[in-house]
Design a protein around this motif. Sequence first.
Motif, PDB file in Angstrom:
ATOM      1  N   PRO A   1       6.251 -36.151 -13.152  1.00  8.23           N
ATOM      2  CA  PRO A   1       5.812 -34.780 -13.421  1.00  8.23           C
ATOM      3  C   PRO A   1       6.417 -33.779 -12.432  1.00  8.23           C
TER       4      PRO A   1
ATOM      5  N   ARG B   1       0.828  -1.191   0.000  1.00 12.31           N
ATOM      6  CA  ARG B   1       0.000   0.000   0.000  1.00 12.31           C
ATOM      7  C   ARG B   1       0.872   1.254   0.000  1.00 12.31           C
TER       8      ARG B   1
ATOM      9  N   GLY C   1       0.000 -34.210  -5.415  1.00 14.12           N
ATOM     10  CA  GLY C   1      -1.240 -34.126  -6.170  1.00 14.12           C
ATOM     11  C   GLY C   1      -1.117 -34.601  -7.601  1.00 14.12           C
ATOM     12  N   HIS C   2       0.098 -34.674  -8.113  1.00 11.16           N
ATOM     13  CA  HIS C   2       0.239 -35.176  -9.484  1.00 11.16           C
ATOM     14  C   HIS C   2       1.152 -36.407  -9.503  1.00 11.16           C
ATOM     15  N   ALA C   3       2.407 -36.218  -9.077  1.00 15.72           N
ATOM     16  CA  ALA C   3       3.305 -37.365  -9.014  1.00 15.72           C
ATOM     17  C   ALA C   3       2.966 -38.267  -7.830  1.00 15.72           C
TER      18      ALA C   3
ATOM     19  N   ARG D   1       2.366 -36.357   2.170  1.00 19.43           N
ATOM     20  CA  ARG D   1       2.302 -34.957   2.563  1.00 19.43           C
ATOM     21  C   ARG D   1       3.310 -34.623   3.659  1.00 19.43           C
ATOM     22  N   SER D   2       3.635 -35.618   4.507  1.00 17.95           N
ATOM     23  CA  SER D   2       4.472 -35.326   5.667  1.00 17.95           C
ATOM     24  C   SER D   2       5.940 -35.184   5.290  1.00 17.95           C
TER      25      SER D   2
ATOM     26  N   PRO E   1      -1.120 -36.821  -1.892  1.00 16.43           N
ATOM     27  CA  PRO E   1      -0.609 -36.291  -0.622  1.00 16.43           C
ATOM     28  C   PRO E   1      -1.040 -37.090   0.603  1.00 16.43           C
ATOM     29  N   ASP E   2      -2.305 -37.527   0.644  1.00 17.71           N
ATOM     30  CA  ASP E   2      -2.816 -38.144   1.861  1.00 17.71           C
ATOM     31  C   ASP E   2      -2.587 -39.646   1.901  1.00 17.71           C
TER      32      ASP E   2
END
Lengths: 360, 504
Positions: free
Chosen positions: B334, B74, B339-341, B396-397, B344-345
């Motif tokens: 990838p 700003r 999420g692609h290669a 993911r971890s 995560p979970d």
Amino acid sequence: MIALEKRPEPSRWLGFATPLFAVLATMIAGGLLFAALGKDPVAAIATIFWEPLFGEFAFYYRPQLLVKGAPLVLIAIGLALGFRAGIWNIGAEGQYIIGAICGAGVALAFYPFESALIFPAMVIAGAVGGWAWAMIPALLKVRFGTNEILVSLMLVYVAEQLLASMALGLLKNPEGFGFPGSRNLQQYPSAFNADLIANTGFHWGVAAALVAVIFAYVLLSRHMLGFHIRLTGAAPRAARFAGVEPSRIIILCLGLSGALAGLAGMFEVAGPSGQITIDFNVGYGFTAIIVAFLGRLNPIGILFAGLLMALTYIGGDIAQSQLGLPAAAIQVFQGMLLFFLLAFDLLINFRLRWQKGATA
Amino acid sequence: MTALLNLHGLTKAYPGVIANDDVSFDIDKAEIHALLGENGAGKSTLVKMIYGLVKPDAGTMTLNGKPFAPHEPRAARAAGIAMVFQHFSLFDALTVAENVALGMEDAGPLRDLSNRIEEVSNRYGLPLSPASRVGDLSAGERQRVEIIRCLLQDPQLLIMDEPTSVLTPQEVEILFETLRALKEDGRSILYISHKLEEIRALCDAATILRHGQVVGSCIPRDTTARAMAEMMVGAAFETPETRPQGSGEVLLDIQSLSLPATSQFGTPLRDVSLTLHAGEIIGIGGVAGNGQDELLAALSGETRSDAAAITLDGQPIGRLGPTGRRALGLSAAPEERLGHAAAPDMSLTENAALTGHVREKLARRGFIDWRRARDFAERVITAFDVRTPGASSAARSLSGGNLQKFVIGREVLQRPRVLVVNQPTWGVDAAAAAAIRQALIDLAADGAGVIVISQDLDELMEISHRFGALNGGRLSPLRPAAGLTLEEVGLMLGGAHDMEVAHV
């Protein structure tokens, strides 16, 4: 501001324990609700959970547990397969109705001819009917990218109209003195889905539900297809990378859940209900959504969740008649169960973070 | 001319890397000033400091002769600095005027704003209707919305981060006209780009960054693209030592592969051809968003093409999906790890089975042998030194570098015939990056073919035998990396053919 932060490694133990916590929290909150309505909370909770199992009339209620639990479990298993893949079939109620109409239709077409092949034919017709009804949202989604939630839900209302038309027209009992409704299949031995063991409530639908539980458990935990279903729900892009065709999974999951819902409808019309009537469907297809989540989309969990849900239905009925609890209070009580389950689930997968005032 | 903005000794360090090291230069009034450098040269950090998003560790800035130290965007905007980001922050469902209003501190009534938008868009040749919905606009038109949003604040300095990366050549021309008009108006522009020909056509001055330091400045009009490329790339990579070359046997052959863009911001692949030999590593460079993801998807099997466009061992595989290609020995990793290669979970065991089930025979008659999958995951974890409590940990971890080692290791241990990787060491610490590169070199040494798509030129020069660049979905002819001079690399990347007339 409260923010939710994903936990990197949610506790497994708590994952299994949440349904129990949810039931406990429901009992407490429900007890408060019943107390606010001027009823004895302990008595009300006891009536709902204890009476059907161990009360004076348990011999009557226990079979009801299976009769009500079986369609819930059967439908919820199918729904859970789709939900695991992120495919939301909300229209199991409609597939249930169509399965019942198809099953009953086959039986009534052969009436009064007796043959051991009639019941198997009804089973197939019921499954195919539910499958075909579910194929409508599936194909529309694959071909035109429509939303399966909306299409499957709206088809419930179409199915209800079809049911009414069948009860009043094509399948109406010609010897029914003009009353709406089909012949009672309980009086047609070849078509009657009788208790396999007398007075236990253990009919073919219960057996089918148990088979479905085992089938789904093996599919999800051991089979490549189940792995791909879970993968599609967990990470769609990774699933494509793994070689999963999204449209194949959509067709498969909606088809399976439709077929199982159709089976449930068929077993119901051939057994406990006995006939196609205008108000044949009582909401199993919708309640099964709650059952699927209460069971954490896990087949074994769904088995217990289905029985628990059936218990609150039966116990709720008893509480209505014996304690004069309003039906709405029972429904709130059942809704609480899902609410608490989802709330606890969230807290297991996410942690709450307090943040100081919002920053740009 | 007098300096509008003076930067003196700006330094910013992040853990493990000095993003900007003693950066000093001036931006004059009514000047289009280019900031040139490779990915990771420190351009983004520098403009973030000017725009108040990042606080410098050391150094000072003066704006119009007064000290300038914005502590937030700003403050920078109030001082007359505006920025058009590479990624747009617009709401599809709202109109142009509504979007502009959302980004302004005192937007005023929408009708007045619409009039002002029309006024500005006419004045600077930015054709745009305030009432149209952003969802219906092209990338170039969306960028105009962002530019107009900035111009309404009457800035003295407009910062543009890679503005042409999402534009068609025609839109680039319109943008350049606008920028020249702004300059005529006495405004200055800081123009960030890798595209040398663009900078030569547009900019009055250029500052070149490499590894966070100013390595040179020039007047682009009077400097050849070749000379700028040399400064940008620097002597950072030596001529690579000769590595064992391919045996000559052709593994993978891509012939005139063209694919339409799959998404709105996707890049179509245009007439891509390459031949990969056994034992060979082909490096493919290029600025992000020039078709890298699309090329990987076309090779992994996520996107299908004409059967004959891609052949493996002489066998057409263009129509095969990922599973079929893996079975034949074509594997891919990838860029996007989570999420692609990898999912995560899900656990590392499950993620190992994600691509490994075909070649590692983890499934029998459709039933997964989880014990074998776990063994395979543990082999990957051991062989690639993945730091994790165990194979049952969720993907993911893991830290980015560890997950990347797992993803690359998962593919390498399956002994593919051909491995295609995109950004194999992106966001990975130096030790892990070296391990990954070594694994790719070893794989090729054992007779496999490897295609490395990367934006890290040093990496590509270090490991590849032949080198090509993707530009707007087009692959340049491959050149032997060993004989490649710095100028040639810069030209291939900066793309002298980047400004050619669009082949539409």
